[in-house]
Scaffold this motif. Sequence first.
Motif, short mmCIF file in Angstrom:
data_model
loop_
_atom_site.label_atom_id
_atom_site.label_comp_id
_atom_site.label_asym_id
_atom_site.label_seq_id
_atom_site.Cartn_x
_atom_site.Cartn_y
_atom_site.Cartn_z
N ASN A 64 0.78 -1.15 0.02
CA ASN A 64 -0.17 0.10 0.02
C ASN A 64 0.87 1.15 -0.12
O ASN A 64 1.51 1.48 1.07
CB ASN A 64 -1.00 0.15 1.29
N ASP A 69 1.20 1.68 -6.31
CA ASP A 69 1.25 0.70 -5.01
C ASP A 69 2.21 -0.68 -5.44
O ASP A 69 2.60 -0.79 -6.80
CB ASP A 69 -0.13 0.41 -4.60
N THR A 94 3.99 -6.46 3.64
CA THR A 94 2.74 -6.14 4.00
C THR A 94 2.23 -6.18 5.75
O THR A 94 3.12 -7.04 6.26
CB THR A 94 1.75 -7.08 3.34
#
Length: 141
Positions: A64, A69, A94
């Motif tokens: 993100n 992205d 992540t």
Amino acid sequence: MNNLSFLLIDDDEIFQFIMKNTIAEISPDIKIKFFSDGEKGIDFLKQNLGAATNLPDIILLDVNMPFMDGWEFLNEYKSLQTEIKKDINIYLLTSSNNPSDIAMAKEISELSGYLVKPISKEGIKNLIGHLPTSEWYHNQY
């Protein structure tokens, strides 16, 4: 380990700072470059296509980010892959340890593995210890 180079693509400046210090503690000889979005990372790769020594051994790619992205980065990377004259291990970063996210990431052939934030010093050492990548890597930290 001394000649390794990292490219960290993550918009979190605190995470960048932590990773810089963590990697320096592991080995001050490891080079690391930082970019705050995928577009800047892709631009760097494009500018260095003819110079494999300038390309990283490892890319740590956040999912993100603004502008471009991690998923968009991977799509762009696929189009450059034939021009890149170096084996680069790309690890998705992540905060999700969701099994469905991990399974989806495993389907992306350009990825060497999946890293769950935060990554400890031991986690980075373990990652480096798996190079060159012979199997898909998932940190358990």
